[in-house]
Write a protein that holds these residues in place. Structure first.
Motif, mmCIF file in Angstrom:
data_model
loop_
_atom_site.group_PDB
_atom_site.id
_atom_site.type_symbol
_atom_site.label_atom_id
_atom_site.label_comp_id
_atom_site.label_asym_id
_atom_site.label_seq_id
_atom_site.Cartn_x
_atom_site.Cartn_y
_atom_site.Cartn_z
ATOM 1 N N GLY A 35 0.759 -1.282 0.087
ATOM 2 C CA GLY A 35 0.110 -0.130 0.029
ATOM 3 C C GLY A 35 1.017 1.243 -0.047
ATOM 4 O O GLY A 35 0.623 2.307 -0.698
ATOM 5 N N LEU A 36 1.886 1.121 0.837
ATOM 6 C CA LEU A 36 2.524 2.455 1.033
ATOM 7 C C LEU A 36 3.513 2.673 -0.290
ATOM 8 O O LEU A 36 3.994 3.796 -0.651
ATOM 9 N N LYS A 37 4.048 1.532 -0.765
ATOM 10 C CA LYS A 37 4.981 1.616 -2.010
ATOM 11 C C LYS A 37 4.251 2.130 -3.297
ATOM 12 O O LYS A 37 5.090 2.695 -4.278
ATOM 13 N N TYR A 38 3.219 2.119 -3.427
ATOM 14 C CA TYR A 38 2.287 2.271 -4.742
ATOM 15 C C TYR A 38 1.465 3.182 -4.442
ATOM 16 O O TYR A 38 1.065 3.777 -3.272
ATOM 17 N N TYR A 39 0.998 4.072 -5.571
ATOM 18 C CA TYR A 39 0.098 5.378 -5.298
ATOM 19 C C TYR A 39 -1.355 4.598 -5.180
ATOM 20 O O TYR A 39 -1.670 3.633 -5.703
ATOM 21 N N PRO A 40 -2.044 5.418 -4.247
ATOM 22 C CA PRO A 40 -3.387 5.132 -4.033
ATOM 23 C C PRO A 40 -4.031 5.661 -5.218
ATOM 24 O O PRO A 40 -3.509 6.349 -6.115
ATOM 25 N N ALA A 41 -5.520 5.224 -5.198
ATOM 26 C CA ALA A 41 -6.310 5.810 -6.309
ATOM 27 C C ALA A 41 -6.693 7.296 -6.326
ATOM 28 O O ALA A 41 -6.345 7.685 -4.885
ATOM 29 N N ASN A 233 -4.323 9.149 1.264
ATOM 30 C CA ASN A 233 -3.326 8.233 1.372
ATOM 31 C C ASN A 233 -3.461 6.954 1.443
ATOM 32 O O ASN A 233 -4.634 6.627 1.543
ATOM 33 N N ALA A 234 -2.742 6.100 1.390
ATOM 34 C CA ALA A 234 -2.765 4.386 1.365
ATOM 35 C C ALA A 234 -3.602 3.982 2.354
ATOM 36 O O ALA A 234 -4.684 3.265 2.411
ATOM 37 N N GLY B 204 10.730 6.176 -1.254
ATOM 38 C CA GLY B 204 10.173 4.890 -1.549
ATOM 39 C C GLY B 204 8.904 4.743 -1.013
ATOM 40 O O GLY B 204 8.579 3.606 -1.038
ATOM 41 N N GLY B 207 2.422 5.904 -1.606
ATOM 42 C CA GLY B 207 1.359 5.845 -0.802
ATOM 43 C C GLY B 207 0.849 6.787 0.639
ATOM 44 O O GLY B 207 -0.035 7.017 1.243
ATOM 45 N N ARG B 209 1.990 9.807 0.951
ATOM 46 C CA ARG B 209 1.351 11.096 0.538
ATOM 47 C C ARG B 209 2.146 12.194 1.564
ATOM 48 O O ARG B 209 1.769 12.608 2.423
#
Lengths: 358, 358
Positions: A35-41, A233-234, B204, B207, B209
C-alpha cells in the motif's frame, strides 16, 4: 511521588475504541508495504467506493485529507462576506475564516437551553449580521447538543439564499442507534448546502486523515476540481475499501459507543459538583463549580489520577469551567468518577456541594 | 495463452526500492495501531523534525500532503497572469493552472539538445509571453535532464522579478552521488523562489503522501497559514521521525539507485532501435522507432512479457514514441532488455535497425 499503579486513561480524544476491529488491523498490516509503495487511487475513485457503502450518489461525494481540508477549502472558495456559527464550536470554524480575514459572527449557545440551537433566533442573528455563510456542528462539538431533523430542515430552508450553509456531522453516527439524523440527502439536493464529516472520529482512526463532503453534484464538482486530485493516502484508502466487508462490525461498534455515552452521562450526573449537559455525540460536556479552575483540575486529574480530559477554556463561547469528557468503555468509568470527585474536593469543591444548575 | 513463468516487473513507477529498510517497516508495524488511533502532530512540528534532518531552517520548511498539495496551493495563491514551464514536464504543472483558468506557456524542450533546458532561451520566452510565474522540474520528469547549478542560479537571477519561480526537485536526490545540486538554499533566501519536493519518490513510499516546500520564511509562512493546519497523516509522521536514525541507510539506498540508473542507461543504449537520453533522475527517457506505436509496445510488453513501462503520449511536449523507464535492481534488467528487443522486433522494428538519433 508518582503512584506506581497509575494507569493513564484518555478521556480527551473522542474516538471509537471498538473500530477498526483486530481483524481489520491484521489486514492493514498485510497490505502495509504494498500500500505504501504504490500510488493510491485518485479522489473520485475512492469517493465512489465510500458512496456505495454509505448509499449516497458518488457524484455528490468528495473525499478529503480529513475534514479540516474541507473546512480550509470551503472557507477559501465559498465563504465571502462573513460566516455565522453558533459557539462554542469546533475551533477551525472560528479560526479558519478569521485567518483569511473574514468576519466570524459568533452566536452564543445558552447553558440554560442545554446549549440547544434555537433555530429561529439563529436565523434572525444571521440576518441582523448580514452573514453570507453559516456553519453548524451537528451534534455540536464540544457540547454534544443536536439540532433535530425538523429544525435543521427549517434552518436550511430559511437560509437557502446564503452562499453556503455547512453542517459538520463528524459525530452524528453517535446521535441515535437507529435513525441517524443526517442532512446528507438534503445537502445532495441543494447547491448551497454542504455536509462534511471526519472519518477519523466514527471509524476510530484520527491518524489516518480522512473525511468527506456530501453536496449537490455541482458543488461537489467544484470542490473536487479545486482540491488536490491525489489527496488520499494509502491507509485511508485501505480503510474505505475495507468498509463494505466490515459494515456490520462498524454498526455494532457505533451502538456500543452510544451505550458508553449514555452510561458516562449517567455516572457523571451522580457527581453533585457537576452540571452535565445532554449529549448526542461520543462525549459529554460538563460544567464544574465556579470555585474550581478548569486548568488546575485538568492538570491534577492527569498528574495525580492518570485521567486526561479536554478543558474547554481555549474555545470561543466556552470557558475554564467546562470540560469535554469522551465516552470510553464502562470499565474505565470508576477510575474517572473517583478521580473527578477527589480532585474537585481537593480543589475546594466538597462532595456535598451542589452543582449550580443550568 | 499466458506463459506460466511470467513475472510482473514494474518499470513504470519511479520509486526507491531500497528504502525504507525492513527494520523501518518493522517499526511502522509496531507503531501502526497507536499511530492511527491518535492525532499526528501539526504541520509546523513535523516540518521542524524534517528541517533538522535536512539541515534547513525550520522557518523555511512547509510540510504537505504530497507535492501535489503544494502545486495546487501555489497555483491557487501565487500564480496570476500565466505560468511558463518547459515541456514535457510533470502533468500537474500543465494541468493545474489550466484547471484554474490560467494561461500555461509551454516551452518545448528539444530532443536534439538532449532535452536540456536552454536557460537564456527560456528567459526570453518568459519575457515574450509575459508570464508572471514559472515552474521547472529539476531533474525533469519524464526526460531526466538536469539544469546545472550555475544555469539555475542564472535563471533565478534573471527571473527574480516574477511573482514566483518554482523548482520541483522531487527527483534531485538521484542526480549526483555526492553533491546534490539542490536550489533549496537559494529558495530560502529569495521570497519569489519555492523549491518543492515529493518525499514519496526518494523515500520509496508513494502511498504515504508526503512532500515539502522550502521557501523564504515569509513565503513559507504564507503557505503554512493557508494550507490545512493538520495535513500530515500518521504514516508520513512516522517516516519523518524515523529519518534521523536511518539517514545513513537512506544515503546508501540513494547511491544504489543512482548506480541502477547508470546501469539501466548503459543496457538500454545497447539496443540499436532506441535513442536513450541522458538522465539525472531514477528513470530514463527513450525514443522508439517511428514505425512502432508506443501504446502497442507498452501493451505488448505488459501482456506478453510482464513488463510495465510509462508510455508518454499523454504528456504535453512528448508523444507516443517516447517511454519513461524506471531504474530497478540490475538483476531485473535482462528481463527488460530481452522483452524490449523482442517486442520492438514483433512490432516491425528489427534488431539490426538503427535508432534515429537526436
Amino acid at each position: 511521588m508518582k503512584r506506581p499503579e497509575l494507569v493513564l486513561r484518555d478521556f480527551c480524544i473522542p474516538v471509537n475504541p471498538y473500530f477498526p476491529t483486530a481483524g481489520m488491523f491484521a489486514k492493514f498490516h498485510e497490505q502495509l508495504e504494498t500500500g505504501l509503495k504504490y500510488y493510491p487511487a485518485d479522489n473520485a475513485e475512492i469517493a465512489h467506493v465510500l458512496a456505495e457503502v454509505l448509499g449516497l450518489d458518488p457524484a455528490s461525494v468528495v473525499m478529503a485529507n480529513g475534514s479540516t481540508e474541507l473546512i480550509t477549502w470551503i472557507c477559501e472558495l465559498l465563504v465571502r462576506g462573513g460566516l455565522a456559527t453558533p459557539v462554542p464550536t469546533f475551533g477551525r470554524w472560528t479560526d479558519q475564516p478569521r485567518e483569511l480575514g473574514q468576519a466570524v459572527h459568533e452566536f452564543p449557545l445558552r447553558a440554560e437551553d442545554g446549549f440547544r440551537l434555537a433555530v429561529d433566533r439563529f436565523v434572525r442573528f444571521v440576518r441582523r449580521r448580514g452573514a453570507a455563510a453559516a456553519a453548524i456542528c451537528n451534534p455540536n462539538n464540544p457540547t454534544g447538543s443536536l439540532v433535530p431533523r425538523e429544525d435543521l430542515q427549517r434552518l436550511l430552508e430559511e437560509l437557502s439564499d446564503l452562499d453556503v450553509v455547512v453542517i459538520d456531522e463528524s459525530f452524528i453516527d453517535f446521535a441515535e442507534p437507529d435513525d441517524i439524523p443526517s442532512a446528507a440527502s438534503a445537502a445532495a439536493a441543494r447547491p448551497g448546502v454542504i455536509v462534511i464529516k471526519s472519518l477519523g472520529k466514527n471509524f476510530g482512526l484520527h491518524g489516518v486523515r480522512a473525511g468527506y463532503a456530501v453536496a449537490h453534484p455541482r458543488t461537489a464538482e467544484l470542490l473536487r476540481r479545486r482540491l488536490p486530485p491525489w489527496n488520499i493516502n494509502a491507509l485511508a484508502e485501505m480503510l474505505v475499501r475495507a468498509l463494505p466487508d466490515h459494515w456490520a462490525e462498524y454498526e455494532q461498534s457505533r451502538r456500543h459507543v452510544i451505550r458508553d455515552r449514555l452510561c458516562l452521562h449517567h455516572r457523571l450526573a451522580r457527581l453533585p459538583q457537576l452540571v452535565v449537559f445532554p449529549s448526542k455525540a461520543n462525549f459529554v460536556y460538563v460544567r464544574i463549580p465556579q470555585v474550581v479552575d478548569g486548568v488546575q483540575l485538568r492538570n491534577r486529574l492527569l498528574t495525580e489520577y492518570g485521567i486526561l480530559v479536554r478543558e474547554c477554556g481555549s474555545k470561543s463561547g466556552s470557558d475554564r469551567h467546562h470540560l469535554r469528557i469522551a465516552a470510553r468503555p464502562e470499565t474505565q468509568l470508576d477510575q474517572l468518577t473517583t478521580a473527578l470527585a477527589a480532585a474537585l474536593e481537593e480543589l475546594g469543591s466538597p462532595r456535598d456541594a451542589k452543582a449550580v444548575g443550568a
